[in-house]
Write a protein that holds these residues in place. Structure first.
Motif, mmCIF file in Angstrom:
data_model
loop_
_atom_site.group_PDB
_atom_site.id
_atom_site.type_symbol
_atom_site.label_atom_id
_atom_site.label_comp_id
_atom_site.label_asym_id
_atom_site.label_seq_id
_atom_site.Cartn_x
_atom_site.Cartn_y
_atom_site.Cartn_z
ATOM 1 N N PHE A 116 19.576 72.653 59.418
ATOM 2 C CA PHE A 116 18.612 72.654 58.401
ATOM 3 C C PHE A 116 17.711 73.829 58.572
ATOM 4 N N LYS A 117 17.821 74.848 57.812
ATOM 5 C CA LYS A 117 17.330 76.135 57.957
ATOM 6 C C LYS A 117 16.191 76.478 56.799
ATOM 7 N N LEU A 118 14.894 76.558 57.266
ATOM 8 C CA LEU A 118 13.929 76.802 56.309
ATOM 9 C C LEU A 118 13.276 78.202 56.415
ATOM 10 N N TYR A 119 13.206 78.866 55.364
ATOM 11 C CA TYR A 119 12.702 80.252 55.436
ATOM 12 C C TYR A 119 11.493 80.314 54.471
ATOM 13 N N ALA A 146 9.179 84.297 58.055
ATOM 14 C CA ALA A 146 9.504 83.341 59.359
ATOM 15 C C ALA A 146 10.545 82.502 58.917
ATOM 16 N N LYS A 147 11.272 81.877 59.820
ATOM 17 C CA LYS A 147 12.466 80.995 59.652
ATOM 18 C C LYS A 147 12.392 79.722 60.958
ATOM 19 N N THR A 148 12.335 78.673 60.516
ATOM 20 C CA THR A 148 12.448 77.500 61.469
ATOM 21 C C THR A 148 13.731 76.690 61.194
ATOM 22 N N GLU A 149 14.153 75.902 61.997
ATOM 23 C CA GLU A 149 15.333 75.053 62.043
ATOM 24 C C GLU A 149 15.052 73.695 62.585
#
Length: 161
Positions: A116-119, A146-149
């Protein structure tokens, strides 16, 4: 503060509950994020499985969900969110079932990883007319702050006799 994506349904690196898979309800898990970078204008979310079809010999990355232009003031998505419940302005792309919306884990064999990648993006994107993951990634180039996963795992339980 770091940009972080979490779910009350599962911790990163742990099993995705069956309700969020094709073996049960096939509904999206609840997601929350925090630590949004300054200058964020919107978010994009891509959920995919790099272990398809077999984690022992992956041949492709299967795309489960594509969302973009989630508003900058959004901080979560509820469980079982569907198109009419998405935050105002959110647009959907097509998954590998050639449809919009969430398609849960449904691995044919083995334990798969679901990313699950959130940008966080510095601009809202134009209407890309239900883009694929590849088209969305191209449109995001140069705009990712930024990106978080969050990574979930799932393996079907076989009940065959």
């Amino acid at each position: 503060m770091s940009f972080i994506l979490t779910s009350p349904a599962f911790a990163s690196g742990h099993e995705i509950p069956v309700d969020h898979t094709c073996d049960a309800g096939d509904v999206s898990p609840p997601l929350s994020w925090s630590g949004v970078p300054a200058g964020t204008k919107c978010f994009a979310l891509i959920v995919d499985d790099p272990d398809a079809p077999d984690p022992a010999a992956p041949k492709m990355t299967w795309v489960h969900w594509v969302l973009y232009n989630l508003p900058a003031d959004a901080a979560h998505l509820p469980e079982a969110v569907d198109q009419e419940d998405l935050p105002d302005g959110t647009l959907e792309g097509k998954n590998d079932w050639k449809r919009t919306g969430y398609g849960g884990p449904c691995p044919p064999i083995g334990r798969h990883r679901y990313f699950f990648k959130l940008y966080a993006l510095d601009t809202a994107l134009p209407d890309l007319k239900q883009p694929t993951k590849v088209a969305l990634e191209k449109a995001m180039e140069g705009h990712i702050l930024a990106k978080t996963e969050l990574v979930g795992l799932y393996q079907k339980t076989r009940t065959d006799d």
